[in-house]
Design a protein around this motif. Structure first.
Motif, PDB file in Angstrom:
ATOM      1  N   ASP A  78       0.830  -1.165  -0.271  1.00 28.64           N
ATOM      2  CA  ASP A  78       0.073   0.043   0.026  1.00 28.64           C
ATOM      3  C   ASP A  78       0.884   1.088  -0.141  1.00 28.64           C
ATOM      4  OD1 ASP A  78      -2.233  -1.349  -0.158  1.00 28.64           O
ATOM      5  OD2 ASP A  78      -2.571  -1.535   2.219  1.00 28.64           O
ATOM      6  N   GLU A  79       1.855   1.027   0.742  1.00 30.23           N
ATOM      7  CA  GLU A  79       2.634   2.322   0.831  1.00 30.23           C
ATOM      8  C   GLU A  79       3.407   2.570  -0.602  1.00 30.23           C
ATOM      9  OE1 GLU A  79       2.916   0.737   4.690  1.00 30.23           O
ATOM     10  OE2 GLU A  79       2.631  -0.002   2.972  1.00 30.23           O
ATOM     11  N   ALA A  80       3.967   1.624  -1.085  1.00 28.77           N
ATOM     12  CA  ALA A  80       4.516   1.635  -2.560  1.00 28.77           C
ATOM     13  C   ALA A  80       3.555   2.163  -3.499  1.00 28.77           C
ATOM     14  CB  ALA A  80       5.178   0.268  -2.717  1.00 28.77           C
ATOM     15  N   ASP A  81       2.295   1.507  -3.326  1.00 26.05           N
ATOM     16  CA  ASP A  81       1.340   2.213  -4.528  1.00 26.05           C
ATOM     17  C   ASP A  81       1.157   3.578  -4.484  1.00 26.05           C
ATOM     18  OD1 ASP A  81       0.893  -0.342  -5.393  1.00 26.05           O
ATOM     19  OD2 ASP A  81      -0.904  -0.855  -4.317  1.00 26.05           O
ATOM     20  N   ASN A 117      10.377   2.601  -0.125  1.00 23.49           N
ATOM     21  CA  ASN A 117       9.422   1.317  -0.293  1.00 23.49           C
ATOM     22  C   ASN A 117       9.327   1.020  -2.066  1.00 23.49           C
ATOM     23  OD1 ASN A 117       9.133   0.698   2.224  1.00 23.49           O
ATOM     24  ND2 ASN A 117       7.437   2.218   2.351  1.00 23.49           N
ATOM     25  N   LEU A 118      10.057   1.629  -2.587  1.00 22.36           N
ATOM     26  CA  LEU A 118       9.861   1.332  -4.158  1.00 22.36           C
ATOM     27  C   LEU A 118      10.790   0.054  -4.578  1.00 22.36           C
ATOM     28  CD1 LEU A 118      10.525   4.734  -5.930  1.00 22.36           C
ATOM     29  CD2 LEU A 118       8.234   3.749  -5.665  1.00 22.36           C
ATOM     30  N   PHE A 119      11.835  -0.419  -3.895  1.00 21.43           N
ATOM     31  CA  PHE A 119      12.663  -1.269  -4.036  1.00 21.43           C
ATOM     32  C   PHE A 119      13.090  -1.550  -5.562  1.00 21.43           C
ATOM     33  CE2 PHE A 119      10.285  -2.578  -0.110  1.00 21.43           C
ATOM     34  CZ  PHE A 119      11.502  -2.511   0.753  1.00 21.43           C
ATOM     35  N   ASN A 120      13.531  -0.452  -5.922  1.00 18.51           N
ATOM     36  CA  ASN A 120      14.187  -0.675  -7.640  1.00 18.51           C
ATOM     37  C   ASN A 120      15.206  -1.750  -7.542  1.00 18.51           C
ATOM     38  OD1 ASN A 120      13.617   2.774  -7.183  1.00 18.51           O
ATOM     39  ND2 ASN A 120      12.376   1.660  -8.707  1.00 18.51           N
ATOM     40  N   SER A 121      16.228  -1.326  -6.600  1.00 17.45           N
ATOM     41  CA  SER A 121      17.477  -2.298  -6.631  1.00 17.45           C
ATOM     42  C   SER A 121      17.112  -3.695  -6.287  1.00 17.45           C
ATOM     43  CB  SER A 121      18.678  -1.580  -5.979  1.00 17.45           C
ATOM     44  OG  SER A 121      18.997  -0.552  -6.324  1.00 17.45           O
TER      45      SER A 121
END
Length: 313
Positions: A21-24, A226-230
């Motif tokens: 939810d936070e990432a969205d 909280n995107l966690f691209n890497s």
């Protein structure tokens, strides 16, 4: 390239971390960028950036680029880089076209911008990037430094000179490499996704937050946006690159290899970041070099967790 929403690797990490939810709420950051206005101004003022891409052999690297402010020129969806990695850098003659990740950072004001896209052309000191994503990151874990340009001696300016004890063919770390890594408070991370492109990111913490364990390197994953691209990229494609810089001497250490995300039982494992995550990296290729930059440390980030001296490996 499809840039809509999060890819499967990012979603896996977000679900495991319990932050979907936070990432969205941040998905708008991933939309196609407009490199105008404030974003263009910030990029134009930078004197240091890092670039991640693959070399002619397919190995992933992340390389430093430094020049006078104004070398990053942005407009519309195009970023023009009026500089290139050093002549002895594995990405000096970076193959075109390919997806790349670029991170521009100002240590003095703790500001960073990521630009991900496709490298469409290259000449001696000019890179042209069609940007698919561009967004800023929070200032957390950035150590405040004042960067200055240093004169390169004839010895350090020689492309064949290497002030490292590493074995570039086997990826074995030498004593000087281990010392640099173990004392680092900053490094840069290059990752990729097979269809969504590459990403360059900054990692920081108190000296000692990066560990060397039996020839492998690992670090705790601290709380972020909280995107966690890497971590999402690593989950799908383990090809990873690291860049360490000794800001006192200008020495650089570049590593190309594979990484994996490890999930920990926080009730039994010392976990200074409090996230239950860490990344373990296995080096396959190593390059040492020198850049004409020095960085006087002004202050550590107030967000840095205290390093646990004897963590469980």
């Amino acid at each position: 390239m499809n840039t809509e929403g999060f890819h499967q690797g990012e979603r896996i990490i977000q679900r495991l971390a319990g932050v979907v939810d936070e990432a969205d709420r941040l998905q708008g950051m991933l939309q196609p960028p407009h490199l105008t206005g404030g974003l263009s101004t910030v990029l134009a003022g930078r004197s240091f950036a890092v670039l991640t891409a693959r070399d002619h052999h397919g190995a992933r690297w992340i390389s430093p680029i430094s020049a006078e402010p104004g070398f990053l020129v942005a407009g519309g969806t195009t970023l023009t880089v009026h500089a290139a990695p050093a002549t002895d850098d594995p990405l000096h003659s970076v193959p075109v076209p390919q997806h790349i990740g670029l991170l521009a950072i100002d240590f003095g004001i703790r500001r960073r911008i990521r630009v991900n896209g496709k490298l469409t052309s290259r000449s001696a000191d000019l890179l042209t990037v069609h940007a698919d994503q561009a967004f800023g990151n929070c200032p957390s874990y950035i150590q405040q430094r004042h960067l200055t340009t240093a004169r390169m001696s004839a010895c350090t300016a020689n492309p064949g000179h290497r002030q490292v004890q590493s074995n570039p063919d086997t990826g074995a770390l030498g004593d000087a490499d281990i010392e640099l890594i173990s004392n680092a408070d900053t490094f840069f991370l290059g990752t990729t996704h097979p269809t969504r492109g590459a990403d360059a990111s900054h990692k920081g913490g108190q000296p000692g937050f990066v560990r060397v364990d039996d020839g492998e390197i690992w670090w705790p994953d601290y709380a972020g946006n909280n995107l966690f691209n890497s971590l999402g990229n690593i989950t799908v494609d383990p090809a990873t690159a690291l860049l360490f810089i000794d800001f006192t001497t200008g020495r650089t250490l570049q590593l190309s290899g594979e990484a994996k995300v490890e999930w920990l039982d926080t009730s039994t494992c010392q976990d200074e970041g409090g996230t239950g995550r860490r990344v373990r990296f296995t080096p396959r290729r190593i390059r040492g070099g020198q850049i004409p930059l020095r960085g006087d440390l002004l202050s550590f980030s107030p967000h840095n967790p205290a390093v646990i001296k004897s963590p469980e490996a």
